[in-house]
Design a protein around this motif. Structure first.
Motif, PDB file in Angstrom:
ATOM      1  N   LYS A 194       0.803  -0.913   0.088  1.00 16.55           N
ATOM      2  CA  LYS A 194      -0.039   0.005  -0.047  1.00 16.55           C
ATOM      3  C   LYS A 194       0.868   1.225   0.114  1.00 16.55           C
ATOM      4  CE  LYS A 194      -3.946  -2.061   2.171  1.00 16.55           C
ATOM      5  NZ  LYS A 194      -5.090  -2.011   3.658  1.00 16.55           N
ATOM      6  N   LEU A 195       1.997   1.440   0.772  1.00 15.27           N
ATOM      7  CA  LEU A 195       2.837   2.308   0.782  1.00 15.27           C
ATOM      8  C   LEU A 195       3.483   2.687  -0.622  1.00 15.27           C
ATOM      9  CD1 LEU A 195       4.549   2.052   4.179  1.00 15.27           C
ATOM     10  CD2 LEU A 195       3.093   3.732   3.487  1.00 15.27           C
ATOM     11  N   SER A 204       7.420  17.279   4.379  1.00 17.94           N
ATOM     12  CA  SER A 204       8.107  15.939   5.040  1.00 17.94           C
ATOM     13  C   SER A 204       7.247  14.674   5.261  1.00 17.94           C
ATOM     14  CB  SER A 204       8.182  16.630   6.480  1.00 17.94           C
ATOM     15  OG  SER A 204       7.222  16.713   7.382  1.00 17.94           O
ATOM     16  N   ILE A 205       5.892  14.922   4.798  1.00 20.13           N
ATOM     17  CA  ILE A 205       5.063  13.551   4.606  1.00 20.13           C
ATOM     18  C   ILE A 205       5.881  12.263   4.053  1.00 20.13           C
ATOM     19  CG2 ILE A 205       3.596  14.480   2.881  1.00 20.13           C
ATOM     20  CD1 ILE A 205       1.202  13.335   4.356  1.00 20.13           C
ATOM     21  N   ALA A 206       6.597  12.947   2.917  1.00 24.97           N
ATOM     22  CA  ALA A 206       7.372  12.060   2.155  1.00 24.97           C
ATOM     23  C   ALA A 206       8.308  11.216   2.919  1.00 24.97           C
ATOM     24  CB  ALA A 206       8.097  12.850   0.963  1.00 24.97           C
ATOM     25  N   GLY A 211       3.209   5.712  -3.689  1.00 20.68           N
ATOM     26  CA  GLY A 211       4.156   6.543  -4.112  1.00 20.68           C
ATOM     27  C   GLY A 211       5.510   6.784  -2.898  1.00 20.68           C
ATOM     28  N   PHE A 212       5.308   6.007  -2.000  1.00 23.57           N
ATOM     29  CA  PHE A 212       6.105   6.154  -0.801  1.00 23.57           C
ATOM     30  C   PHE A 212       7.120   4.932  -0.785  1.00 23.57           C
ATOM     31  CE2 PHE A 212       2.523   8.271   0.692  1.00 23.57           C
ATOM     32  CZ  PHE A 212       2.933   9.487   1.084  1.00 23.57           C
ATOM     33  N   ILE A 233       7.835  -1.323   9.046  1.00 23.84           N
ATOM     34  CA  ILE A 233       6.726  -1.095   7.972  1.00 23.84           C
ATOM     35  C   ILE A 233       5.463  -0.785   8.785  1.00 23.84           C
ATOM     36  CG2 ILE A 233       5.327  -2.319   6.436  1.00 23.84           C
ATOM     37  CD1 ILE A 233       8.418  -1.800   5.357  1.00 23.84           C
ATOM     38  N   SER A 234       5.077  -1.301   9.790  1.00 26.58           N
ATOM     39  CA  SER A 234       3.892  -1.148  10.358  1.00 26.58           C
ATOM     40  C   SER A 234       3.756   0.147  11.130  1.00 26.58           C
ATOM     41  CB  SER A 234       3.376  -2.329  11.406  1.00 26.58           C
ATOM     42  OG  SER A 234       2.178  -1.965  12.144  1.00 26.58           O
ATOM     43  N   LEU A 235       4.812   0.569  11.554  1.00 29.10           N
ATOM     44  CA  LEU A 235       5.079   2.004  12.174  1.00 29.10           C
ATOM     45  C   LEU A 235       5.009   3.170  11.309  1.00 29.10           C
ATOM     46  CD1 LEU A 235       7.289   1.457  15.353  1.00 29.10           C
ATOM     47  CD2 LEU A 235       4.977   1.836  15.429  1.00 29.10           C
TER      48      LEU A 235
END
Length: 297
Positions: A22-23, A92-94, A27-28, A37-39
């Motif tokens: 999903k990430l 910074s969300i990226a 696009g992440f 991964i979960s965090l």
């Protein structure tokens, strides 16, 4: 192994691969370390603002610089119509490892107030930003404050934001009010709160006479992650582990029922976690046979 069958099952890995997928799809670039991964996933979900129409509420005395009024109206329109607000968020969300400690501590987002998109798909950046707290039904506009590297006093730890929420919508944060605690023995300054966050400590707030609050965003863990994110991550990890245990203890019943329907298994049984429409299934990969397990909640 039971009755000659070799059982292959790892729902936790399946779950983390789902989150990683999903990430990537969004696009992440997730970590190569599965422990992260979960965090990373739930930290991103907390930063993003769920798309749904909300009513905008203004506090007494709210003001906005006239040159940013068009940007303010754009934000209001996007909130009231339930559009994606990602373009207004910090770039910074990226960075999936970046911790927004204002959001983690007090549950407050800051939105940039430009009107045009830049080449990276974000609204053009503004010095003054709008501070907002969201719940399922409302967007609580707190104030517009200047930020940036040349600003001497940064806004991120200004307690007046929490005081504004308390003075205008105390019912929205009532769950965080400290019952039976009228005063905080050491009332922190804004600088104290900033320093505490740097050390990943939580602080209590004295917002009015005889009124004190725990962190209204649930606070930070010692790693700097949101307490809410860590709890959510652990909850779903435990949930998929419980379903894996259930399958391990009962898979022979699944096999026998499937064989009655004409499904033929060889000696290797491989179950994979499947989640669809908030329901959990175990897919036996070699025969493409699916078994319903229960709700994903």
């Amino acid at each position: 192994m039971s009755k000659g069958y070799n059982l292959n099952i790892n729902f936790n890995d399946d779950w983390l691969n789902m989150l990683k997928g999903k990430l990537i799809e969004s696009g992440f670039k997730p970590s190569d370390n599965n422990d992260d991964i979960s965090l990373q996933f739930f930290t991103l979900q907390r930063k993003l603002i769920k798309q749904k129409p909300r009513k905008v509420l203004f506090p007494n005395g709210f003001s906005c610089p006239s040159e940013l009024n068009d940007g303010l109206q754009l934000i209001i329109k996007n909130i009231e119509t339930g559009l994606d607000l990602k373009q207004h968020l910090s770039t910074s969300i990226a960075n999936l490892n970046y911790q927004d400690k204002l959001l983690n501590d007090w549950g407050i987002h800051h939105l940039h107030m430009g009107t045009k998109l830049n080449t990276k798909g974000f609204i053009n950046r503004t010095g003054p930003v709008l501070f907002v707290r969201f719940d399922d039904d409302y967007a609580y506009f707190i104030n517009v404050l200047e930020h940036g590297r040349y600003i001497k006093k940064q806004p991120w730890a200004m307690q007046k934001m929490v005081k504004i929420i308390h003075q205008n919508w105390p019912e929205s944060i009532e769950v965080f009010m400290l019952k039976g605690v009228s005063t905080v023995s050491q009332v922190p300054s804004d600088k104290d709160i900033e320093d505490a966050r740097s050390g990943c400590y939580n602080t209590l707030l004295q917002v009015d006479e005889d009124v004190a609050y725990a962190p209204i965003g649930m606070g930070l863990t010692t790693s700097g992650h949101s307490v809410d994110v860590v709890r959510t991550s652990h909850y779903y990890s435990n949930l998929v582990t419980r379903y894996e245990t259930y399958v391990k203890e009962n898979f022979m019943q699944f096999i026998e029922e499937a064989e009655k329907q004409g499904v033929i298994f060889d000696g290797n049984i491989h179950f994979q976690l499947v989640i669809e429409n908030n329901e959990v299934y175990a897919l036996e990969v070699t025969t493409n046979t699916i078994f319903e397990l229960g709700p994903f909640s």
